[in-house]
Scaffold this active site. Structure first.
Site, PDB file in Angstrom:
ATOM      1  CD  GLU A 225      -2.311   5.606  -6.606  1.00 15.68           C
ATOM      2  OE1 GLU A 225      -3.139   6.572  -6.531  1.00 15.68           O
ATOM      3  OE2 GLU A 225      -2.713   4.540  -5.527  1.00 15.68           O
TER       4      GLU A 225
ATOM      5  CE1 TYR B  55      -3.983   2.165   0.031  1.00 17.65           C
ATOM      6  CE2 TYR B  55      -2.682   3.272   1.949  1.00 17.65           C
ATOM      7  CZ  TYR B  55      -3.568   3.262   0.967  1.00 17.65           C
ATOM      8  OH  TYR B  55      -4.405   4.247   0.918  1.00 17.65           O
TER       9      TYR B  55
END
Length: 286
Positions: free
Chosen positions: A214, A207
């Protein structure tokens, strides 16, 4: 993208608990209601196909990074590079890998965008009450990724050439292969301990690397000047920032504190699954 009691014969007026992390159990009966059976069949098919799509992304990403020849992806050829004098051998081996990471978009960009777009159905599943996933976390995760693949990567060559695109896609793909396989397995009453562990443990690494990448891919699109005017990294004047650039800049800043709620949600879910048990054991059933 919550813990619940063991699944009982499903009523079509309620949300299907089949996709919730702790809903699978050896005590569950095969649905006898035709509508319930049809819904379960659909959800199994959705999860299997989604897992297959992300596995394709994962394979093409690794094949590109490891320079394994395959016919489907034809990335741009890397420019020839001569070893620098005095360059450590380990660094010489890493540089080609880095260069391939910078061209990962050519290998998997289109496939990733298409596979990720299918995840819009997950929001629809929640809205229709087919699953019990929380709407806010589902919507935020899907919207964030769609923004990354269509609003950022598909529009900006600088994002496509970022090495963090490779780490982003790799983290997404591995996470989703595990997640969708886990959901499909739970629907057919298959409970492998290794898959359960992977679903609720790999996120500790994947994660942060996925969501962090991102943000860094987004950063690569902002109006920055690198190694100019004596400054290694500096922002260009405000006149170079249009409204969309300002929005991306604000999102980059908000990205980091925004990671915490999602991360905390997964940790909470993991605690519910493994409450009072050692890793690898079956989750509690009530």
């Amino acid at each position: 993208m919550s813990a619940s009691p063991p699944v009982r014969p499903h009523r079509t007026t309620k949300a299907n608990p089949a996709l919730t992390p702790t809903s699978f159990s050896h005590q569950r009966a095969i649905p006898s209601n035709p509508k319930t059976l049809l819904l379960t069949t659909y959800l199994v098919a959705y999860n299997v196909l989604s897992a297959a799509g992300w596995f394709l992304v994962l394979y093409r990403t690794l094949a590109h990074l490891l320079s394994i020849a395959h016919a489907q992806a034809r990335p741009r050829r890397l420019p020839p590079r001569k070893p620098q004098k005095g360059e450590p051998p380990a660094l010489a081996r890493l540089v080609p890998f880095y260069l391939r990471a910078c061209t990962t978009y050519d290998a998997v960009g289109e496939t990733t965008a298409r596979v990720q777009t299918v995840a819009v159905l997950e929001i629809l599943h929640v809205l229709l009450g087919l699953v019990r996933s929380p709407l806010p976390t589902t919507a935020v995760q899907v919207a964030s990724r769609l923004f990354s693949v269509w609003g950022i990567a598909a529009r900006f060559p600088s994002a496509q050439r970022s090495p963090f695109y490779a780490s982003m896609v790799f983290s997404w793909a591995l996470t989703e292969v595990i997640r969708y396989t886990f959901y499909a397995a739970s629907l057919v009453r298959w409970e492998p301990a290794l898959l359960l562990w992977a679903r609720y443990s790999t996120f500790f690494v994947l994660y942060p690397t996925g969501a962090g990448s991102e943000a860094l891919v987004n950063l690569a699109t902002l109006p920055f000047s690198v190694a100019t005017g004596g400054s290694w990294f500096s922002a260009l004047p405000l006149s170079h920032w249009d409204a969309f650039a300002l929005l991306r800049g604000l999102l980059f800043i908000a990205w980091w504190p925004g990671l915490y709620p999602m991360y905390a949600h997964m940790i909470k879910q993991r605690r519910k699954v493994y409450a009072g048990q050692k890793l690898g054991a079956r989750p509690k059933t009530h």
